[in-house]
Design an enzyme around this catalytic site. Structure first.
Site, PDB file in Angstrom:
ATOM      1  N   ASP A   1       9.631   2.893   1.677  1.00 21.47           N
ATOM      2  CA  ASP A   1       8.429   3.665   2.002  1.00 21.47           C
ATOM      3  C   ASP A   1       8.208   3.557   3.502  1.00 21.47           C
ATOM      4  O   ASP A   1       7.679   2.563   4.006  1.00 21.47           O
ATOM      5  CB  ASP A   1       7.229   3.112   1.231  1.00 21.47           C
ATOM      6  CG  ASP A   1       5.946   3.882   1.517  1.00 21.47           C
ATOM      7  OD1 ASP A   1       5.884   4.604   2.535  1.00 21.47           O
ATOM      8  OD2 ASP A   1       4.978   3.737   0.750  1.00 21.47           O
TER       9      ASP A   1
ATOM     10  N   PHE B   1       0.863  -1.185   0.000  1.00 17.81           N
ATOM     11  CA  PHE B   1       0.000   0.000   0.000  1.00 17.81           C
ATOM     12  C   PHE B   1       0.891   1.223   0.000  1.00 17.81           C
ATOM     13  O   PHE B   1       1.547   1.536   0.993  1.00 17.81           O
ATOM     14  CB  PHE B   1      -0.950   0.054   1.192  1.00 17.81           C
ATOM     15  CG  PHE B   1      -1.868   1.247   1.110  1.00 17.81           C
ATOM     16  CD1 PHE B   1      -3.007   1.197   0.330  1.00 17.81           C
ATOM     17  CD2 PHE B   1      -1.557   2.440   1.754  1.00 17.81           C
ATOM     18  CE1 PHE B   1      -3.841   2.309   0.200  1.00 17.81           C
ATOM     19  CE2 PHE B   1      -2.379   3.549   1.634  1.00 17.81           C
ATOM     20  CZ  PHE B   1      -3.530   3.482   0.858  1.00 17.81           C
TER      21      PHE B   1
ATOM     22  N   LYS C   1       2.976  11.344   6.803  1.00 15.75           N
ATOM     23  CA  LYS C   1       2.156  11.156   7.995  1.00 15.75           C
ATOM     24  C   LYS C   1       2.723  11.862   9.230  1.00 15.75           C
ATOM     25  O   LYS C   1       2.482  13.039   9.428  1.00 15.75           O
ATOM     26  CB  LYS C   1       1.915   9.664   8.229  1.00 15.75           C
ATOM     27  CG  LYS C   1       1.060   9.029   7.132  1.00 15.75           C
ATOM     28  CD  LYS C   1       0.478   7.725   7.541  1.00 15.75           C
ATOM     29  CE  LYS C   1      -0.284   7.062   6.400  1.00 15.75           C
ATOM     30  NZ  LYS C   1      -1.473   7.806   5.965  1.00 15.75           N
TER      31      LYS C   1
END
Length: 401
Positions: free
Chosen positions: A226, A141, A255
């Site tokens: 990531d 994801f 984030k």
């Protein structure tokens, strides 16, 4: 609108149904707790998928934002501003790298990483134009843009959004032999998560991450980590890659970098890699804006203390010890994760992940399900041990019922 039901009805009527939120309407929050529009309090055990690593309305971050709001919020990259150089310098230093390309969202940073790897492949590695290949992992994801869902293996993410962007090869996550077989002269990068969050907090086999580093170094291929969800303290280290002593060629961050205040993301790498850009080739109006840099600079200062990484390590050990006891009871079939982050597979007879999430909501705990039978636990790193134990008590109560 005064009741939760009224808010939810209006949202259902006037917003696209691209999410299926739990029936709670948050009105205020502080630390690890939120309060809904009717005054009910809930313990947040999701933390915005790690965007709220430092808790809701962290005093240091709110103060940094307020101070910057009184000065300047946006210039665009058409001009320099007095927070930009310091932000890039300090983030590069935290990562042990040289250059930063700031963006806003995680998906935007992943898109930037993909573009960077391709340009580096053509300009530096000498791959023939239009033939660059990036190897990714199944069940990944990385976001929901058209290019990113082109290499997703999630049918919900892909269906009805084609035609898809070419140039990617998918291999099983954790299978080093499959990765090695996929690498060839056209491969410019391997893009993976050190822990797959959306897939259910999947941790690869020991030695896998170091093996990926070895293969990419041997073949002259960029290793892109990531760390949007796994990075910045969540696993007990600044970066999850550190658990195997790995430093990738490129970090993709987001984030928690914005402290739960503003969206901030970045690609961090060497001058050889990010130095391939020339003015006009890539950009973002809000990327690296003064407000974002001011908040992110405070995030970097907090990370340098090591306090939050230590809390995630200590509380994470406690979390996984308690969850292991649930596995022994039969209510939970498997627990995965690292630090203050766990994927909990619920035994089918106890209900689906969504049902467990709804029952926990009734008891004042916020979690989120994924892939049917799994719930994810990722409380803010500022949560107290007492609050963490209370949340776990509610999970036990739900499963025993």
């Amino acid at each position: 609108m005064s009741t939760a039901a009224e808010h939810i009805a209006a949202a259902e009527a006037h917003s696209a149904h691209n999410y299926h939120p739990l029936p709670v309407v948050v009105a205020s929050a502080e630390g690890a707790w939120v309060t809904d529009v009717e005054g009910r309090r809930y313990l947040d055990m999701l933390a915005g998928y790690s965007a709220l690593n430092f808790g809701h309305r962290n005093a240091r971050l709110i103060e940094a934002a307020k101070a910057q709001l009184d000065r300047v919020t946006l210039t665009s990259r058409a001009f320099h501003h007095d927070r930009f150089a310091r932000f890039c310098t300090e983030l590069a230093e935290l990562c042990g790298m040289e250059m930063v390309l700031p963006m806003n969202t995680g998906a935007e940073a992943v898109e930037t990483a993909v573009k960077t790897a391709r340009k580096w492949g053509y300009r530096v590695k000498g791959v023939p134009d239009g033939q660059a290949k990036i190897v990714v992992a199944a069940d990944n994801f990385h976001g929901r843009t058209t290019t990113i869902i082109s290499f997703s293996t999630d049918p919900e993410a892909r269906a009805d959004f084609g035609p898809y962007t070419p140039g990617f090869e998918v291999v099983p996550y954790g299978d080093l032999a499959a990765l090695e077989a996929a690498l060839d002269d056209r491969t410019v990068a391997v893009l993976m998560e050190p822990i797959q969050g959306e897939a259910g907090v999947l941790v690869p086999p020991a030695g896998y991450w170091a093996g990926v580093r070895r293969l990419t170094e041997e073949r002259g291929i960029l290793f892109i980590a990531d760390e949007i969800q796994s990075g910045l303290g969540r696993t007990g280290r600044t970066f999850a890659s550190e658990h195997e002593g790995v430093v990738p060629d490129m970090y993709v961050l987001g984030k928690a970098l914005g402290g739960g205040v503003v969206p901030v993301s970045a690609v961090v790498s060497s001058s050889e890699v990010l130095g391939v850009y020339r003015p006009g080739e890539h950009g973002s109006t809000f990327g690296g804006n003064p407000l974002a840099c001011a908040v992110a600079l405070e995030v970097l200062a907090m990370l340098r203390s090591g306090e939050y990484q230590q809390r995630a390590c200590e509380l994470g050990d406690h979390l996984h010890h308690e969850l292991a006891l649930l596995t022994g009871s039969g209510a939970v079939t498997q627990v995965r994760g690292r630090g203050l982050w766990a994927g909990v597979d619920i035994a089918p007879e106890h209900g689906a992940g969504r049902q467990i999430s709804e029952r926990l909501l009734e008891r004042g705990v916020l979690v989120k399900d994924t892939h049917g039978s799994t719930i994810r636990l990722a409380p803010p790193l500022v949560i107290s041990k007492e609050d963490l134990d209370w949340g776990l008590d509610q999970l036990r109560a739900v499963l025993s019922a």
